[in-house]
Design a protein around this motif. Structure first.
Motif, PDB file in Angstrom:
ATOM      1  N   ALA A 241       0.794  -1.192  -0.014  1.00  0.00           N
ATOM      2  CA  ALA A 241       0.190  -0.027  -0.011  1.00  0.00           C
ATOM      3  C   ALA A 241       0.993   1.272   0.029  1.00  0.00           C
ATOM      4  CB  ALA A 241      -0.829  -0.028   1.164  1.00  0.00           C
ATOM      5  N   VAL A 242       0.547   2.026  -0.876  1.00  0.00           N
ATOM      6  CA  VAL A 242       1.408   3.565  -0.651  1.00  0.00           C
ATOM      7  C   VAL A 242       0.233   4.425  -0.903  1.00  0.00           C
ATOM      8  CG1 VAL A 242       3.067   2.667  -2.145  1.00  0.00           C
ATOM      9  CG2 VAL A 242       1.193   3.557  -3.257  1.00  0.00           C
ATOM     10  N   SER A 243       0.674   5.690  -0.628  1.00  0.00           N
ATOM     11  CA  SER A 243      -0.270   7.074  -0.279  1.00  0.00           C
ATOM     12  C   SER A 243       0.098   8.075  -1.637  1.00  0.00           C
ATOM     13  CB  SER A 243       0.152   7.725   0.985  1.00  0.00           C
ATOM     14  OG  SER A 243      -0.686   8.796   0.867  1.00  0.00           O
ATOM     15  N   LEU A 244      -1.175   8.087  -2.299  1.00  0.00           N
ATOM     16  CA  LEU A 244      -1.030   8.930  -3.597  1.00  0.00           C
ATOM     17  C   LEU A 244      -1.361  10.115  -3.168  1.00  0.00           C
ATOM     18  CD1 LEU A 244      -2.524   7.265  -6.702  1.00  0.00           C
ATOM     19  CD2 LEU A 244      -0.065   7.312  -6.138  1.00  0.00           C
ATOM     20  N   LYS A 245      -0.427  11.164  -2.721  1.00  0.00           N
ATOM     21  CA  LYS A 245      -0.926  12.327  -2.227  1.00  0.00           C
ATOM     22  C   LYS A 245      -1.676  13.332  -3.055  1.00  0.00           C
ATOM     23  CE  LYS A 245       2.542  12.642   1.280  1.00  0.00           C
ATOM     24  NZ  LYS A 245       3.764  11.923   0.878  1.00  0.00           N
ATOM     25  N   PRO A 262      -7.760   1.788  -5.907  1.00  0.00           N
ATOM     26  CA  PRO A 262      -7.657   2.919  -4.792  1.00  0.00           C
ATOM     27  C   PRO A 262      -8.400   2.667  -3.825  1.00  0.00           C
ATOM     28  CG  PRO A 262      -9.042   3.145  -7.009  1.00  0.00           C
ATOM     29  CD  PRO A 262      -8.481   1.895  -6.900  1.00  0.00           C
ATOM     30  N   LYS A 263      -8.018   2.845  -2.651  1.00  0.00           N
ATOM     31  CA  LYS A 263      -8.722   2.723  -1.366  1.00  0.00           C
ATOM     32  C   LYS A 263      -9.062   4.238  -0.645  1.00  0.00           C
ATOM     33  CE  LYS A 263      -8.823  -1.533  -1.552  1.00  0.00           C
ATOM     34  NZ  LYS A 263     -10.181  -2.703  -1.593  1.00  0.00           N
ATOM     35  N   GLN A 264      -9.635   3.906   0.462  1.00  0.00           N
ATOM     36  CA  GLN A 264     -10.093   5.254   1.191  1.00  0.00           C
ATOM     37  C   GLN A 264      -8.506   5.988   1.442  1.00  0.00           C
ATOM     38  OE1 GLN A 264     -12.132   4.357   4.975  1.00  0.00           O
ATOM     39  NE2 GLN A 264     -13.859   4.742   3.998  1.00  0.00           N
ATOM     40  N   ASN A 265      -8.702   7.471   1.868  1.00  0.00           N
ATOM     41  CA  ASN A 265      -7.619   8.228   2.151  1.00  0.00           C
ATOM     42  C   ASN A 265      -6.480   8.162   1.366  1.00  0.00           C
ATOM     43  OD1 ASN A 265      -9.168   8.674   4.638  1.00  0.00           O
ATOM     44  ND2 ASN A 265      -8.113   6.676   5.403  1.00  0.00           N
ATOM     45  N   ASN A 266      -6.801   8.053  -0.053  1.00  0.00           N
ATOM     46  CA  ASN A 266      -5.767   8.142  -0.932  1.00  0.00           C
ATOM     47  C   ASN A 266      -4.548   6.937  -1.260  1.00  0.00           C
ATOM     48  OD1 ASN A 266      -7.046  10.459  -2.154  1.00  0.00           O
ATOM     49  ND2 ASN A 266      -5.471  11.757  -1.104  1.00  0.00           N
ATOM     50  N   GLU A 267      -5.038   6.139  -0.369  1.00  0.00           N
ATOM     51  CA  GLU A 267      -4.224   4.770  -0.445  1.00  0.00           C
ATOM     52  C   GLU A 267      -4.629   4.103  -1.704  1.00  0.00           C
ATOM     53  OE1 GLU A 267      -4.350   1.901   2.657  1.00  0.00           O
ATOM     54  OE2 GLU A 267      -4.055   3.493   4.278  1.00  0.00           O
ATOM     55  N   LEU A 268      -3.247   3.466  -2.089  1.00  0.00           N
ATOM     56  CA  LEU A 268      -3.284   2.700  -3.288  1.00  0.00           C
ATOM     57  C   LEU A 268      -2.633   1.446  -3.132  1.00  0.00           C
ATOM     58  CD1 LEU A 268      -3.969   2.610  -6.563  1.00  0.00           C
ATOM     59  CD2 LEU A 268      -1.488   3.097  -6.681  1.00  0.00           C
ATOM     60  N   CYS A 301       3.545   8.228 -11.249  1.00  0.00           N
ATOM     61  CA  CYS A 301       3.221   8.990  -9.969  1.00  0.00           C
ATOM     62  C   CYS A 301       3.670   7.861  -8.620  1.00  0.00           C
ATOM     63  CB  CYS A 301       2.235   9.851  -9.824  1.00  0.00           C
ATOM     64  SG  CYS A 301       0.720   8.927  -9.495  1.00  0.00           S
ATOM     65  N   VAL A 302       3.487   6.579  -9.105  1.00  0.00           N
ATOM     66  CA  VAL A 302       3.679   5.729  -7.942  1.00  0.00           C
ATOM     67  C   VAL A 302       5.116   6.111  -7.458  1.00  0.00           C
ATOM     68  CG1 VAL A 302       4.236   3.184  -7.636  1.00  0.00           C
ATOM     69  CG2 VAL A 302       1.960   4.070  -8.567  1.00  0.00           C
ATOM     70  N   HIS A 303       5.898   6.452  -8.151  1.00  0.00           N
ATOM     71  CA  HIS A 303       7.336   6.705  -7.932  1.00  0.00           C
ATOM     72  C   HIS A 303       7.754   7.545  -6.810  1.00  0.00           C
ATOM     73  CE1 HIS A 303      10.988   5.109  -9.696  1.00  0.00           C
ATOM     74  NE2 HIS A 303      10.419   4.968 -11.070  1.00  0.00           N
ATOM     75  N   GLU A 304       6.675   8.568  -6.736  1.00  0.00           N
ATOM     76  CA  GLU A 304       6.862   9.677  -5.679  1.00  0.00           C
ATOM     77  C   GLU A 304       5.611   9.300  -4.440  1.00  0.00           C
ATOM     78  OE1 GLU A 304       6.465  10.931  -9.029  1.00  0.00           O
ATOM     79  OE2 GLU A 304       8.672  10.947  -8.825  1.00  0.00           O
ATOM     80  N   ALA A 305       5.089   8.178  -4.533  1.00  0.00           N
ATOM     81  CA  ALA A 305       4.028   7.916  -3.537  1.00  0.00           C
ATOM     82  C   ALA A 305       4.755   7.396  -2.269  1.00  0.00           C
ATOM     83  CB  ALA A 305       3.126   6.944  -4.046  1.00  0.00           C
ATOM     84  N   ALA A 306       4.128   7.715  -1.151  1.00  0.00           N
ATOM     85  CA  ALA A 306       4.883   7.330   0.292  1.00  0.00           C
ATOM     86  C   ALA A 306       4.372   5.921   0.451  1.00  0.00           C
ATOM     87  CB  ALA A 306       4.501   8.279   1.306  1.00  0.00           C
ATOM     88  N   PHE A 307       5.433   5.348   0.848  1.00  0.00           N
ATOM     89  CA  PHE A 307       5.091   3.841   1.256  1.00  0.00           C
ATOM     90  C   PHE A 307       4.320   3.831   2.605  1.00  0.00           C
ATOM     91  CE2 PHE A 307       6.570   0.260   4.091  1.00  0.00           C
ATOM     92  CZ  PHE A 307       6.028  -0.813   3.268  1.00  0.00           C
TER      93      PHE A 307
END
Ligand SMILES: Cc1cc2nc3c(=O)[nH]c(=O)nc-3n(C[C@H](O)[C@H](O)[C@H](O)COP(=O)(O)OP(=O)(O)OC[C@H]3O[C@@H](n4cnc5c(N)ncnc54)[C@H](O)[C@@H]3O)c2cc1C
Length: 382
Positions: A241-245, A262-268, A301-307
């Motif tokens: 799971a990563v966070s797509l800000k 895509p899940k709640q709170n911008n989680e992917l 943009c997954v590259h910049e997503a937060a783990f």
């Protein structure tokens, strides 16, 4: 298997006892309780801690492109029941299952592959899909890779939060009168005169008229004890799971090499690896790297997503493409619902419904799943 019934006092009795509190057992407990029958569900941990807790939650009835027609119909019926099911479960249990209905997109980078798959999709008359050309894809999903030449969009595909779904099934079953025994491990079925009369557990004996084995990967052991050799093996799956800000995604991207959900709170949620016969639940660096690389080729943009986190689970796989749902041969009152492999969440509703009907006497043919118990037995014995 125990042929002599030595237990003096049962902890509890139910018409139907379900072993296993994954999505399959919990759905069965819900559907049986809904029919007003007394129901017990035994779960050695808590509901949703097995493979179901590792799932990503896609109800991919069309995107999976099943080749088995019965399974394809069963999967579609299950997915299509979810809007009403979700509303009932949420009302009864008070748990949101985070149902999402934006649909799934299968993108292509190769013209030839895209054309081939679109032609095949058009042959599936019951499915609901449209072709998006490159311009439409870019309009709908701005962050998707430039090389995408087009995509199949399937508007009826949906998704849920699997742990919440499992607990909503169990919670709703309890509201309807079922008793959920978490932390209770079934040790063996007790048989008298060729008929099941109860289950011995680590805390004592439970009596019942019918038992359903829905213990996921561990079902083989219980089935073996009653003379039914039904091998299951794990197919380990890792997910991350990563966070797509800055780039929330609405659609599920169901590509051939990876899926992005895509899940709640911008989680992917990105999944999943597929490693047959691996019993450990470790996430390897290589597995994680592969998932993130494949995902960022489709969605840069997954590259910049937060783990956020990574996990692994063991899919219960049988020899055939379809699960086994039906009576256990040779033991009256014993049933099994096992081997849902990579589609247990999707198939959970239809499995629960079918099993509730079978327990009341319906046979597989009238439920439209004649191959689920019988043909498999033939294949297995080949
Ligand atoms: C990474 C990953 C992603 C996935 N994504 C999807 C997806 O998007 N969509 C989808 O449809 N499927 C998905 N799956 C597959 C799905 O998770 C499985 O098909 C499903 O969870 C199987 O459910 P189950 O109830 O049969 O097994 P489980 O969830 O494993 O449940 C079995 C339960 O039985 C209990 N148990 C075992 N033995 C005993 C005993 N002796 N006594 C009491 N309790 C016992 C266990 O503790 C467990 O809770 C995914 C799987 C993985 C690993």
């Amino acid at each position: 298997m125990s042929e002599t019934h030595t237990e003096t006092k049962a902890i509890a009795h139910a018409e139907c006892l379900v072993i296993g509190g994954g999505v399959i057992g919990s759905s069965i407990a819900y559907h049986v309780a809904k029919e007003g029958r007394s129901t017990i569900m035994l779960e050695r941990w808590i509901p949703g801690e097995g493979a179901s807790g590792a799932a990503v939650g896609m109800l991919a009835a069309e995107s999976e492109e099943f080749t088995d027609h019965e399974l394809a119909r069963f999967a579609r019926a299950s997915r299509d029941a979810f809007p009403e099911l979700v509303s009932d479960l949420e009302r009864l249990s008070g748990i949101s299952v985070q149902f999402r209905t934006e649909g799934f997109v299968t993108p292509f980078r190769s013209e030839a592959e895209g054309q081939k798959r679109w032609n095949a999709a058009k042959m599936r008359e019951d499915d609901c899909h449209v072709w998006w050309d490159a311009r439409e894809v870019a309009r709908r999903i701005p962050g998707l890779a430039d090389q995408v030449i087009g995509a199949i969009y399937r508007s009826k595909e949906t998704q849920v939060a699997p742990v919440q779904l499992c607990r909503a099934y169990a919670g709703a079953a309890a509201v309807l009168g079922a008793t959920i025994w978490s932390g209770t491990q079934a040790k063996e079925l007790v048989i008298q005169g060729g008929r099941v009369c109860g289950v011995r557990t680590d805390i004592g004996f439970f009596s019942c008229d019918q038992v359903v084995i829905a213990a996921g990967l561990d079902s083989s052991k219980l089935l073996g004890q009653i003379g039914f050799d039904y091998p299951l093996y794990p197919v380990k799956g890792e997910a991350v799971a990563v966070s797509l800000k800055d780039h929330p995604l609405d659609y599920t991207i169901y590509a051939d090499d990876v899926y992005l959900v895509p899940k709640q709170n911008n989680e992917l949620w990105i999944g999943a690896t597929s490693l047959p016969h691996q019993y450990d639940k470790e996430v390897t660096a290589g597995g994680l790297k592969g998932l993130l690389e494949r995902a960022s080729v489709w969605l840069p943009c997954v590259h910049e997503a937060a783990f956020i986190r990574a996990w692994a689970g063991l899919r219960p796989q049988a020899a055939a493409e379809r699960p086994f749902i039906g009576p256990v041969p040779g033991v009256e009152g014993a049933y099994a619902a096992v081997g849902h492999y990579r589609n247990g969440v999707l198939l959970s509703d239809a499995t629960g419904r079918a099993m509730a009907a079978m327990l009341k006497g319906a046979d597989a043919a009238e439920l439209g799943i004649s191959k689920f118990p019988s043909e498999l037995l033939k294949e297995e014995s080949l």
